[in-house]
Scaffold this active site. Sequence first.
Site, PDB file in Angstrom:
ATOM      1  N   ASN A 216       0.830  -1.209   0.000  1.00  0.00           N
ATOM      2  CA  ASN A 216       0.000   0.000   0.000  1.00  0.00           C
ATOM      3  C   ASN A 216       0.861   1.255   0.000  1.00  0.00           C
ATOM      4  O   ASN A 216       0.584   2.226  -0.724  1.00  0.00           O
ATOM      5  CB  ASN A 216      -0.908  -0.017   1.232  1.00  0.00           C
ATOM      6  N   ASP A 225      -6.430  -0.818  -2.913  1.00  0.00           N
ATOM      7  CA  ASP A 225      -7.858  -1.148  -2.975  1.00  0.00           C
ATOM      8  C   ASP A 225      -8.135  -2.151  -4.089  1.00  0.00           C
ATOM      9  O   ASP A 225      -8.899  -3.111  -3.905  1.00  0.00           O
ATOM     10  CB  ASP A 225      -8.688   0.120  -3.216  1.00  0.00           C
ATOM     11  N   GLU A 252      -6.659  -5.689   5.782  1.00  0.00           N
ATOM     12  CA  GLU A 252      -6.215  -6.650   4.766  1.00  0.00           C
ATOM     13  C   GLU A 252      -6.500  -8.097   5.193  1.00  0.00           C
ATOM     14  O   GLU A 252      -5.932  -9.040   4.641  1.00  0.00           O
ATOM     15  CB  GLU A 252      -4.723  -6.480   4.492  1.00  0.00           C
TER      16      GLU A 252
END
Length: 344
Positions: A216, A225, A252
């Site tokens: 990320n 995403d 996650e």
Amino acid sequence: MTTADNEELLSPKNNIAVRVLLIDDQRIIAEAFRRMVMDDAEIEMHYCSDPSRALIEVQSFRPTVILQDLVMPDVDGLSLLKQFQKDKEARSIPVIVLTTKEDPKIKSEAFAMGASDYLVKFPDKIEVIARLKAHSRSYLAQQQRDAAYKDLTQLKAELERKNRELEVLSCRDALTGILNRRGFDNYLSKEWYRAIREKKNLGLLIIDVDFFKPFNDNYGHQQGDLCLQQIAVALEAGLKRASDVVARYGGEEFSVVLPNTNMEGALLIAETVREFVEALLIKHEYSKVSDVVTVSIGVMCLQPVADDALESLIARADKALYHAKHSGRNRCCTYQPELEKCSS
């Protein structure tokens, strides 16, 4: 008598609150009643000389009250009352029956057939108008109540439908479209108690995306995403039964509820979904175990009994996940009692 004759005899008025349908085979009767109400702007009277057309006139004129003779050729007045009661629209309209004599037996029969009132020819003008207005007011008030009730019922049904939609939405993860934590909790609880009742096994997978934070941080939240969305699809693709349900557990982490599944079967499913995720080939240069995105999975299965706590299933699956992550990641580990010695 033709329709034109009827309209000429009883012409419509403006500002009508009372709509009277007069059913009588004698024109002289119609003229007498016309004279009684002609000066009252609130009353409109429609004349039907043929009782066989009564229901047709009800549908076209839509009266608020019916004046009906009990003695007519071809059609018996009591039979006509019975016809009104069988008709969906006519049955609610008040009917005042007309007769030439005061007879308790006839009155009783008329009321039994659905008549609302009874007048002996010829009644006083003031009495006629008062009764026509009173019955019309009652009918219109009931119509308004029925309409309000119908609207309220429709509104309630619409509200319930919207609430069901909101309930569904409240249990769905906005990003991935799968169940969110609330949906997971509800489904797991339902299956937990089902397993207790039916004495069946219940399996649970808890899944963690390996090194997702550096993914990320380096690829950006938009790519993060997208990664989670693709993983959700892969996890669902790896499940074969409608009762096997995947959820986004948080961040996650994902979870899979596996009703009526033993440890061996749960491990097989866990390996399948792990491979499905790896097969996505999502590039991950910042992972310490692979150059693509992978997952670690904790597997737990038990046959719960009434004294067991649902939380124990989750806690043990979480212990197994901890072991998978600390054993090299990108793997599936089942719960073993010795894992209780491991610190989280």
